[in-house]
Design an enzyme around this catalytic site. Structure first.
Site, mmCIF file in Angstrom:
data_model
loop_
_atom_site.group_PDB
_atom_site.id
_atom_site.type_symbol
_atom_site.label_atom_id
_atom_site.label_comp_id
_atom_site.label_asym_id
_atom_site.label_seq_id
_atom_site.Cartn_x
_atom_site.Cartn_y
_atom_site.Cartn_z
ATOM 1 N N PRO A 1 -4.698 -54.344 -8.399
ATOM 2 C CG PRO A 1 -4.584 -56.670 -8.367
ATOM 3 C CD PRO A 1 -4.939 -55.513 -9.240
ATOM 4 C CG HIS B 1 2.963 -57.375 7.538
ATOM 5 N ND1 HIS B 1 3.954 -58.249 7.166
ATOM 6 C CD2 HIS B 1 1.920 -58.127 7.940
ATOM 7 C CE1 HIS B 1 3.513 -59.487 7.324
ATOM 8 N NE2 HIS B 1 2.282 -59.448 7.788
ATOM 9 C CE1 TYR C 1 3.766 -55.331 -1.956
ATOM 10 C CE2 TYR C 1 2.735 -55.219 -4.109
ATOM 11 C CZ TYR C 1 2.639 -55.154 -2.735
ATOM 12 O OH TYR C 1 1.422 -54.904 -2.144
ATOM 13 C CE LYS D 1 -3.186 -47.045 -1.200
ATOM 14 N NZ LYS D 1 -2.752 -47.705 0.009
ATOM 15 C CE1 TYR E 1 1.687 -52.012 -0.736
ATOM 16 C CE2 TYR E 1 1.310 -52.072 1.636
ATOM 17 C CZ TYR E 1 1.383 -52.723 0.420
ATOM 18 O OH TYR E 1 1.140 -54.070 0.344
HETATM 19 P P1 RFL Z 1 -17.721 -56.178 -3.895
HETATM 20 O O1 RFL Z 1 -16.853 -56.850 -2.897
HETATM 21 O O2 RFL Z 1 -17.636 -56.558 -5.305
HETATM 22 O O3 RFL Z 1 -19.209 -56.386 -3.374
HETATM 23 C C1 RFL Z 1 -20.327 -56.133 -4.198
HETATM 24 C C2 RFL Z 1 -21.470 -56.992 -3.717
HETATM 25 O O4 RFL Z 1 -22.631 -56.722 -4.497
HETATM 26 C C3 RFL Z 1 -23.216 -57.951 -4.923
HETATM 27 N N1 RFL Z 1 -23.987 -57.686 -6.127
HETATM 28 C C4 RFL Z 1 -25.333 -57.469 -6.097
HETATM 29 N N2 RFL Z 1 -26.203 -57.476 -5.085
HETATM 30 C C5 RFL Z 1 -27.492 -57.219 -5.380
HETATM 31 N N3 RFL Z 1 -27.932 -56.958 -6.633
HETATM 32 C C6 RFL Z 1 -27.088 -56.954 -7.684
HETATM 33 N N4 RFL Z 1 -27.544 -56.690 -8.912
HETATM 34 C C7 RFL Z 1 -25.711 -57.210 -7.438
HETATM 35 N N5 RFL Z 1 -24.608 -57.286 -8.219
HETATM 36 C C8 RFL Z 1 -23.571 -57.555 -7.396
HETATM 37 C C9 RFL Z 1 -22.021 -58.879 -5.103
HETATM 38 O O5 RFL Z 1 -22.393 -60.241 -5.054
HETATM 39 C C10 RFL Z 1 -21.165 -58.469 -3.903
HETATM 40 O O6 RFL Z 1 -21.538 -59.176 -2.741
HETATM 41 O O7 RFL Z 1 -17.549 -54.577 -3.828
HETATM 42 P P2 RFL Z 1 -17.198 -53.610 -2.595
HETATM 43 O O8 RFL Z 1 -18.046 -53.924 -1.399
HETATM 44 O O9 RFL Z 1 -17.195 -52.266 -3.169
HETATM 45 O O10 RFL Z 1 -15.708 -54.004 -2.150
HETATM 46 C C11 RFL Z 1 -14.620 -53.753 -2.981
HETATM 47 C C12 RFL Z 1 -13.585 -54.881 -2.862
HETATM 48 O O11 RFL Z 1 -14.228 -56.129 -2.912
HETATM 49 C C13 RFL Z 1 -12.557 -54.807 -3.989
HETATM 50 O O12 RFL Z 1 -12.095 -53.480 -4.185
HETATM 51 C C14 RFL Z 1 -11.311 -55.656 -3.780
HETATM 52 O O13 RFL Z 1 -11.572 -56.931 -3.312
HETATM 53 C C15 RFL Z 1 -10.557 -55.726 -5.112
HETATM 54 N N6 RFL Z 1 -9.791 -56.964 -5.236
HETATM 55 C C16 RFL Z 1 -8.594 -57.036 -4.632
HETATM 56 N N7 RFL Z 1 -8.066 -55.942 -4.065
HETATM 57 C C17 RFL Z 1 -6.869 -56.008 -3.472
HETATM 58 O O14 RFL Z 1 -6.392 -54.982 -2.928
HETATM 59 N N8 RFL Z 1 -6.167 -57.206 -3.440
HETATM 60 C C18 RFL Z 1 -6.671 -58.353 -3.988
HETATM 61 O O15 RFL Z 1 -6.039 -59.398 -3.921
HETATM 62 C C19 RFL Z 1 -7.916 -58.295 -4.625
HETATM 63 N N9 RFL Z 1 -8.447 -59.401 -5.166
HETATM 64 C C20 RFL Z 1 -10.322 -58.090 -5.906
HETATM 65 C C21 RFL Z 1 -9.631 -59.320 -5.827
HETATM 66 C C22 RFL Z 1 -11.503 -58.036 -6.628
HETATM 67 C C23 RFL Z 1 -11.991 -59.141 -7.321
HETATM 68 N N10 RFL Z 1 -13.153 -58.990 -8.146
HETATM 69 C C24 RFL Z 1 -14.112 -57.922 -7.868
HETATM 70 C C25 RFL Z 1 -13.188 -59.465 -9.462
HETATM 71 C C26 RFL Z 1 -10.147 -60.449 -6.439
HETATM 72 C C27 RFL Z 1 -11.326 -60.377 -7.180
HETATM 73 C C28 RFL Z 1 -11.847 -61.656 -7.814
HETATM 74 C C1 PHB Z 2 -3.219 -59.950 -1.012
HETATM 75 O O1 PHB Z 2 -2.734 -60.411 0.046
HETATM 76 O O2 PHB Z 2 -4.180 -60.488 -1.555
HETATM 77 C C2 PHB Z 2 -2.621 -58.760 -1.638
HETATM 78 C C3 PHB Z 2 -1.605 -58.090 -0.993
HETATM 79 C C4 PHB Z 2 -1.038 -56.965 -1.579
HETATM 80 C C5 PHB Z 2 -1.481 -56.554 -2.815
HETATM 81 C C6 PHB Z 2 -2.490 -57.227 -3.468
HETATM 82 C C7 PHB Z 2 -3.061 -58.343 -2.884
HETATM 83 O O3 PHB Z 2 -0.884 -55.481 -3.399
#
Ligand code: RFL
Ligand code: PHB
Length: 391
Positions: A296, A76, A205, A300, A386
Site C-alpha cells: 500500500p 492534496h 511518509y 495504488k 504517485y
Molecule cells: P476487493 O475490494 O477485495 O473486492 C473483492 C470483492 O469480492 C468479494 N468476493 C467474492 N464474491 C463472490 N464470490 C466469491 N467467491 C468471492 N470472494 C471474494 C469480496 O467480498 C469483495 O467484496 O477487490 P477490488 O474490487 O479489486 O478492489 C481492490 C482494492 O480493494 C484494493 O486494491 C485496496 O483496497 C488495497 N488495500 C489498500 N490499498 C491502499 O492503497 N491503501 C490501503 O490502505 C489499503 N488497505 C487494502 C487495504 C486491501 C486490504 N485487503 C484486500 C486485505 C486493506 C485491506 C484489509
Molecule cells: C490511506 O489513507 O489509507 C493510505 C494513504 C496512502 C497510502 C496508503 C494508505 O500510501
C-alpha cells in the site's frame, strides 16, 4: 436448479472493481448481474484504501459519481517525506501539475451501491458456494446458492472476476496457463482509524530507525495512521497507548505533535507484490486485486482496480455494441503496462521508506530517500508516479 437467469456480463465480487464495472456497463447499455459473498452492510463498512489519483477522480466524475466526492473529498497537492527528524514537503503541482484526493474506498463503494440501487442493478448479496463453469467456451456460467439457500445459475457471454485476491476467479484459469510473479516483504502495516483531527495538511511518509510510519486521514475529523510492524504481527500486541507512543516517536519533528483520540478500527495488513498473468482466459476476464496486489505504500491498489475496469468496460462496449474483439484481445497487455509501472513504483516507495534487517540495504535505501528529499528532479518523478500516469 431453483433459479436460472441470463445476462451479458456476470460479475463476481462487489468490491470497487466489480461495482464500477457494473456501473460503466450500465451506462453503455450493457446488462450485468453482480454476485457477492459478503453482506451489503459488510461491503459498505470495510475500511481500506484512501487515496484517489487525479485520473480516478476524473473517471468517477465522468461516470456521474462525483457529487459526494466533490463535496467531501479533500484535494492534496503534495506529501511530506520525513527522514529521522528532517521533514520536506513535495509539491506535486510543481512537479507534474497534478494532485490526488483523500476519499475513502469505503465512500467510493457506498456511492457505487447507491447508484446501483437507483438504476435497479441486480446485486445478489451473501451468496455461497459459487463456481465458474466452461469459461473457455462461448457459454460460460456461474452456479451458487443465494442468501436463502436456493440453487442458482447465471449464464453470461462474459464472466468478470473482480473477487479480490482470495476469490475463485483467478484459480478458474488452469494452473498450466497461469504465471505468477510475486514478492513478499518481511514487514506488515498496523493500521488504525482514529477519531481525531489530522495534525497535518498533507500525508506524512516517515522513515525512522524504529520503522516506517504513515500519517493519512479520512476527513477533517478522522485520521488514518499506519506503523511498520514485523510480518505476522498480532493486533493484540498493540494497545492504543503503545500505538500512540510509537507513532509519536516515529513522527517526532521539531515541536510538532500528534493529535491523539479514540481508536475506532485497528488491523494488520500483509505486504506483498503479486502479478498473475494472463488477465483473460477465454470468456473470463480478471480486474483489480483478483489479478494483482501491490503493497500500500504507493497508494495504488484501488487506483489500479479503477484503471483495469476503465479498460475492460471500453473493451466490453466494443465487443457488445460493435462486435469488435480487438480491445478485449489487447486488454491483458494494455492493463499489464500500467500495472507494472505501479508495481515498480509501489516496490520502490516501500523499500525506500521501510527499515530492513540488512545493514547494506538500509544504507542504500536511506541514501535514496536523502536523494529524493534533496532533488527536485527526483521529486518530480515521484509526483508523476504517485498522482498516476495518464490513462
Ligand atoms: P476487493 O475490494 O477485495 O473486492 C473483492 C470483492 O469480492 C468479494 N468476493 C467474492 N464474491 C463472490 N464470490 C466469491 N467467491 C468471492 N470472494 C471474494 C469480496 O467480498 C469483495 O467484496 O477487490 P477490488 O474490487 O479489486 O478492489 C481492490 C482494492 O480493494 C484494493 O486494491 C485496496 O483496497 C488495497 N488495500 C489498500 N490499498 C491502499 O492503497 N491503501 C490501503 O490502505 C489499503 N488497505 C487494502 C487495504 C486491501 C486490504 N485487503 C484486500 C486485505 C486493506 C485491506 C484489509
Ligand atoms: C490511506 O489513507 O489509507 C493510505 C494513504 C496512502 C497510502 C496508503 C494508505 O500510501
Amino acid at each position: 436448479m431453483d433459479n436460472r437467469s441470463r445476462t451479458q456480463v456476470a460479475i463476481v465480487g462487489a468490491g470497487p472493481a466489480g461495482l464500477l464495472l457494473a456501473h460503466l456497463l450500465r451506462r453503455s447499455g450493457i446488462e450485468s448481474v453482480v454476485l457477492e459473498n459478503r453482506s451489503r452492510s459488510y461491503a459498505e463498512a470495510r475500511i481500506r484504501a484512501g487515496i484517489l489519483e487525479q485520473g480516478s477522480v476524473d473517471v468517477l466524475r465522468a461516470a456521474g459519481l462525483g457529487d459526494r466526492l466533490n463535496r467531501e473529498g479533500m484535494r492534496h497537492g503534495g506529501i511530506y517525506l520525513q527522514h529521522g527528524e528532517r521533514r520536506t514537503h513535495l509539491d506535486f503541482e510543481a512537479g507534474c501539475g497534478r494532485s490526488v484526493w483523500v476519499y475513502g474506498q469505503t465512500e467510493v463503494v457506498k456511492d457505487l451501491i447507491a447508484a446501483a440501487d437507483a438504476d435497479g442493478q441486480r446485486i445478489d448479496w451473501e451468496i455461497s458456494g459459487d463456481a465458474l463453469h466452461d469459461v473457455d467456451t462461448d457459454a460460460p456460467y456461474v452456479t451458487y446458492r443465494d442468501s436463502d439457500g436456493a440453487s442458482c445459475r447465471v449464464d453470461a457471454a462474459v464472466i468478470a472476476g473482480t473477487d479480490g485476491f482470495h476469490g475463485i476467479s483467478r484459480p478458474a484459469i488452469p494452473e498450466a496457463r497461469r504465471s505468477v510473479l510475486e514478492k513478499e516483504y518481511p514487514y506488515a502495516w498496523l493500521g488504525i482509524l482514529a477519531e481525531t483531527a489530522p495534525a497535518t495538511d498533507d500525508l506524512i511518509y516517515s522513515r525512522n530507525k524504529r520503522g516506517f510510519a504513515l500519517y493519512s486521514m479520512r476527513s477533517r475529523e478522522v485520521s488514518r495512521l499506519y506503523l511498520q510492524v514485523p510480518a505476522g504481527e498480532k493486533v493484540d500486541a498493540w494497545s492504543d497507548d503503545r500505538i500512540w507512543d510509537e507513532l509519536a516517536r516515529r513522527f517526532a519533528y521539531d515541536g510538532w505533535s500528534l493529535n491523539t483520540g479514540p481508536v475506532i478500527d485497528k488491523s494488520v495488513l500483509p505486504m506483498r507484490s503479486f502479478v498473475s498473468a494472463p488477465m483473460r482466459h477465454g470468456n473470463l476476464v480478471l480486474a483489480g486485486d483478483s489479478a494483482h496486489i501491490v503493497p500500500p505504500t504507493g497508494a495504488k491498489g484501488l487506483n489500479l482496480a479503477i484503471s483495469d475496469v476503465v479498460l475492460l468496460a471500453r473493451a466490453l462496449h466494443a465487443k457488445f455494441t460493435a462486435n469488435d474483439d480487438r480491445l478485449i484481445d489487447s486488454y491483458p497487455s494494455d492493463a499489464a503496462a500500467r500495472l507494472w509501472r505501479a508495481t515498480h513504483f509501489s516496490y520502490w516507495m516501500t523499500t525506500m521508506m521501510h527499515v530492513s534487517d540488512d545493514a547494506f540495504t538500509n544504507e542504500l535505501q536511506a541514501s535514496q530517500l536523502r536523494y529524493v528529499m534533496g532533488s527536485e528532479i527526483a521529486q518530480a518523478s515521484l509526483a508523476e508516479n504517485y498522482t498516476g500516469m495518464p490513462y
